[in-house]
Design a protein around this motif. Structure first.
Motif, mmCIF file in Angstrom:
data_model
loop_
_atom_site.group_PDB
_atom_site.id
_atom_site.type_symbol
_atom_site.label_atom_id
_atom_site.label_comp_id
_atom_site.label_asym_id
_atom_site.label_seq_id
_atom_site.Cartn_x
_atom_site.Cartn_y
_atom_site.Cartn_z
ATOM 1 N N LEU A 183 3.147 13.114 -1.418
ATOM 2 C CA LEU A 183 3.562 11.666 -1.009
ATOM 3 C C LEU A 183 4.355 11.166 -1.319
ATOM 4 C CD1 LEU A 183 2.985 11.720 -5.057
ATOM 5 C CD2 LEU A 183 1.526 11.751 -3.903
ATOM 6 N N CYS A 184 4.106 10.073 0.057
ATOM 7 C CA CYS A 184 5.606 9.784 0.349
ATOM 8 C C CYS A 184 4.954 7.929 -0.149
ATOM 9 C CB CYS A 184 5.276 9.568 1.831
ATOM 10 S SG CYS A 184 6.596 8.434 2.614
ATOM 11 N N GLY A 185 6.070 7.244 -0.900
ATOM 12 C CA GLY A 185 6.304 5.292 -1.162
ATOM 13 C C GLY A 185 6.590 5.250 -1.950
ATOM 14 N N PRO A 186 6.958 3.886 -1.980
ATOM 15 C CA PRO A 186 7.923 3.678 -2.828
ATOM 16 C C PRO A 186 8.093 4.162 -4.074
ATOM 17 C CG PRO A 186 6.942 1.847 -2.457
ATOM 18 C CD PRO A 186 6.384 3.110 -1.765
ATOM 19 N N SER A 187 9.528 4.804 -4.631
ATOM 20 C CA SER A 187 9.286 4.854 -6.322
ATOM 21 C C SER A 187 8.498 4.941 -7.160
ATOM 22 C CB SER A 187 11.082 5.204 -7.046
ATOM 23 O OG SER A 187 11.412 3.963 -6.856
ATOM 24 N N GLU A 188 8.694 3.101 -7.640
ATOM 25 C CA GLU A 188 7.907 2.706 -8.581
ATOM 26 C C GLU A 188 6.182 3.087 -7.886
ATOM 27 O OE1 GLU A 188 9.883 1.398 -6.548
ATOM 28 O OE2 GLU A 188 9.661 -1.307 -5.956
ATOM 29 N N PHE A 189 5.508 3.852 -6.965
ATOM 30 C CA PHE A 189 4.038 3.705 -6.575
ATOM 31 C C PHE A 189 4.156 5.199 -6.974
ATOM 32 C CE2 PHE A 189 3.546 -0.128 -4.139
ATOM 33 C CZ PHE A 189 3.523 -0.556 -4.815
ATOM 34 N N LEU A 190 5.122 6.121 -6.833
ATOM 35 C CA LEU A 190 4.486 7.277 -7.210
ATOM 36 C C LEU A 190 5.028 7.970 -8.750
ATOM 37 C CD1 LEU A 190 6.832 8.633 -4.289
ATOM 38 C CD2 LEU A 190 4.600 7.729 -4.340
ATOM 39 N N VAL A 191 3.432 9.226 -8.686
ATOM 40 C CA VAL A 191 3.521 9.880 -10.004
ATOM 41 C C VAL A 191 4.250 11.331 -9.697
ATOM 42 C CG1 VAL A 191 1.825 8.066 -10.438
ATOM 43 C CG2 VAL A 191 1.527 10.473 -9.106
ATOM 44 N N ARG A 200 10.639 10.246 0.736
ATOM 45 C CA ARG A 200 10.875 9.045 0.508
ATOM 46 C C ARG A 200 11.042 9.022 1.726
ATOM 47 N NH1 ARG A 200 13.152 5.970 -3.716
ATOM 48 N NH2 ARG A 200 12.324 4.395 -1.835
ATOM 49 N N SER A 201 10.671 9.652 3.303
ATOM 50 C CA SER A 201 10.600 8.903 4.630
ATOM 51 C C SER A 201 10.000 8.754 5.780
ATOM 52 C CB SER A 201 12.476 9.414 4.981
ATOM 53 O OG SER A 201 11.936 9.737 6.480
ATOM 54 N N LEU A 202 9.099 8.288 5.804
ATOM 55 C CA LEU A 202 8.092 7.636 6.249
ATOM 56 C C LEU A 202 8.141 9.311 7.480
ATOM 57 C CD1 LEU A 202 4.478 7.093 6.050
ATOM 58 C CD2 LEU A 202 5.520 5.088 7.474
ATOM 59 N N SER A 242 9.414 0.130 5.571
ATOM 60 C CA SER A 242 9.240 1.270 5.611
ATOM 61 C C SER A 242 8.142 2.668 5.552
ATOM 62 C CB SER A 242 10.081 0.827 4.001
ATOM 63 O OG SER A 242 11.103 0.533 3.927
ATOM 64 N N PHE A 243 6.649 1.578 4.763
ATOM 65 C CA PHE A 243 5.587 2.526 4.179
ATOM 66 C C PHE A 243 4.693 1.938 5.831
ATOM 67 C CE2 PHE A 243 8.477 2.529 0.755
ATOM 68 C CZ PHE A 243 9.153 4.090 0.641
ATOM 69 N N GLY A 268 -1.853 -5.199 8.610
ATOM 70 C CA GLY A 268 -0.001 -5.881 8.446
ATOM 71 C C GLY A 268 0.013 -5.005 6.928
ATOM 72 N N LEU A 269 -0.103 -4.794 6.437
ATOM 73 C CA LEU A 269 1.040 -4.497 4.458
ATOM 74 C C LEU A 269 0.937 -2.711 5.265
ATOM 75 C CD1 LEU A 269 2.575 -4.814 2.585
ATOM 76 C CD2 LEU A 269 0.621 -5.134 1.230
ATOM 77 N N GLU A 270 -0.007 -2.567 4.381
ATOM 78 C CA GLU A 270 -0.204 -0.015 4.705
ATOM 79 C C GLU A 270 -0.800 0.045 6.221
ATOM 80 O OE1 GLU A 270 -2.357 -1.874 1.693
ATOM 81 O OE2 GLU A 270 -4.267 -1.434 2.698
ATOM 82 N N LEU A 271 -1.284 -0.877 6.985
ATOM 83 C CA LEU A 271 -1.777 -0.899 8.045
ATOM 84 C C LEU A 271 -2.192 -1.998 9.408
ATOM 85 C CD1 LEU A 271 -4.611 2.476 8.160
ATOM 86 C CD2 LEU A 271 -4.183 0.186 9.880
ATOM 87 N N GLU A 272 -1.473 -1.739 10.463
ATOM 88 C CA GLU A 272 -1.210 -2.057 11.539
ATOM 89 C C GLU A 272 -2.253 -2.262 11.770
ATOM 90 O OE1 GLU A 272 1.177 -5.352 12.012
ATOM 91 O OE2 GLU A 272 2.006 -4.116 10.067
ATOM 92 N N SER A 273 -3.324 -3.169 12.750
ATOM 93 C CA SER A 273 -4.724 -3.335 12.650
ATOM 94 C C SER A 273 -5.155 -2.190 13.953
ATOM 95 C CB SER A 273 -5.040 -4.375 13.301
ATOM 96 O OG SER A 273 -4.783 -5.651 12.124
#
Ligand code: CP
Length: 304
Positions: A183-191, A200-202, A242-243, A268-273
Motif C-alpha cells: 500500500l502507498c498513500g497518505p497515512s490518513e488514507f491507509l489501513v 510512504r514514498s511512491l 506525492s502520490f 490530474g489527481l491520482e493519475l495524469e491523462s
C-alpha cells in the motif's frame, strides 16, 4: 463458484482453486460465444448509487446470456422520491421475480438480511465501502492476462485505500492467490492489514511493484464519519505531487508491469491523462474484462 442459487456478496467463501477455475471459464468465454442460458427471464439491476462501468457491463452480460435487464438507475422518477425505502424498493422488485438482483447501494443497506428475505441470489455490484467483489475479480483476471504468474505477483494499491470498496475486496482476494500486496498513500488514507507492506514514498513503492493499481480518491465518502466533518482530508496539490501517477514517476516502474485503475478517474489527481497512453496501462482492458467476468458469474449462479 457455487452453482446453487446463493447470493454473491463477498469473496470469503471462494478458495484459490475455485478462483483459478473461474478465471479459466472466463478465458474460455472471451474466446467463444456460448449459447444463451435463458430466454424470457430477467435480471434486475438496482443501482442506488451512481455507476457507468458496473451497471452497463452487467447489462451487457445480461443480454449476452439471454436475460432481459430490468433497470433501476439512481432512483429519479421512482417511488424513492415519495419516501419509499431502499429496502422496500428491493423487496417489491424481488416480488416481480427476476432471476437475480444485482445491487449497488450504500453501507446502511443490509444486503445480508435482504438475501434471507428474497428467493433469488443477490449480487453485490458495489456495497458502500464494504466491498466490490466483481471489480476485484475482473482486476485479477486482467492481471492474469498480462503477468506471467499470479503467485508471488507484487501488487501496489495506491491512494485512498481506506474509503475504497475495491481495496476491501482485494484484501479478501489477493492473499488467497499468493499475491503480495503493498500500500502507498497518505497515512490518513491507509489501513492496517496483516502481511501487507506499506510504503510512504511512491518511487520506492513503484520500484517494488509489478502491478500498480491507483484508486479513485473517494471524495463522496470523506465527510461521512463525524470525525471527518468540516475537515478536508486532502490537499489536492500535495496529493498529486506525492502520490499521483505521471510519465516521469513511471519511468522507473517495471517495463513489463501493468498500470490499473477501477475508474472513474480523477484526471490530474491520482493519475495524469498521459498515463492512459502508456502501453502498460490496462484501464480499458479492465472494462472489457468486466463484461466477461460478470457474464460468467451470471452463468455460474444461474439455476433453471
Ligand atoms: N469501477 C466501477 O465500479 O465503476 P462504476 O462506478 O462506473 O461502476
Amino acid at each position: 463458484m457455487p452453482t446453487s442459487p446463493t447470493s454473491f456478496l463477498d469473496l470469503k467463501s471462494f478458495s484459490s482453486s475455485d478462483l483459478h477455475s473461474f478465471f479459466s471459464r472466463v478465458t474460455h468465454l472471451k474466446k467463444a460465444s456460448p449459447a444463451s442460458i435463458s430466454s424470457g427471464e430477467r435480471v434486475a439491476l438496482l443501482f442506488f448509487e451512481p455507476s457507468t462501468r458496473t451497471r452497463m457491463s452487467f447489462e451487457s452480460a445480461a443480454y449476452r446470456s439471454g436475460f432481459g435487464p430490468l433497470i433501476f438507475d439512481g432512483g429519479a422518477n421512482t417511488s424513492l422520491e415519495k419516501g419509499e425505502t431502499v429496502e422496500d424498493s428491493i423487496l417489491n422488485i424481488a416480488a416481480m421475480r427476476p432471476k437475480f438482483l444485482v445491487i449497488r447501494c450504500g453501507d446502511q443497506v443490509d444486503l445480508r438480511a435482504l438475501s434471507q428475505q428474497v428467493e433469488m441470489p443477490i449480487i453485490n455490484a458495489g456495497w458502500g465501502i464494504k466491498g466490490h467483489p466483481t471489480q476485484a475479480l475482473l482486476d485479477v483476471f486482467t492481471m492474469s492476462e498480462y503477468c506471467p504468474s499470479l503467485t508471488g505477483l507484487r501488487v501496489l494499491i495506491l491512494g485512498d485505500v481506506r474509503h475504497s470498496r475495491v481495496a476491501a475486496s482485494h484484501f479478501e482476494l489477493l492473499p488467497k492467490l499468493g499475491i503480495e500486496v503493498g500500500l502507498c498513500g497518505p497515512s490518513e488514507f491507509l489501513v492496517e492489514q496483516p502481511d501487507i507492506k506499506k510504503f510512504r514514498s511512491l518511487p520506492e513503492a513503484l520500484s517494488w511493484a509489478q502491478v500498480v493499481m491507483a484508486l479513485r480518491v473517494q471524495f463522496e465518502r470523506h465527510d461521512q464519519s463525524p470525525a471527518e466533518k468540516n475537515k478536508p482530508l486532502l490537499d489536492r496539490e500535495d496529493y498529486r505531487a506525492s502520490f499521483g501517477l505521471n510519465s516521469r514517476v513511471l519511468r522507473d516502474f517495471d517495463p513489463a508491469g501493468i498500470i490499473m485503475h477501477p475508474g472513474p478517474i480523477n484526471h490530474g489527481l491520482e493519475l495524469e491523462s498521459e498515463v492512459l497512453q502508456d502501453p502498460r496501462c490496462k484501464v480499458l482492458q479492465q472494462v472489457t474484462n468486466g463484461v466477461f467476468v460478470r457474464e460468467q458469474l451470471l452463468r455460474d449462479l444461474y439455476v433453471n
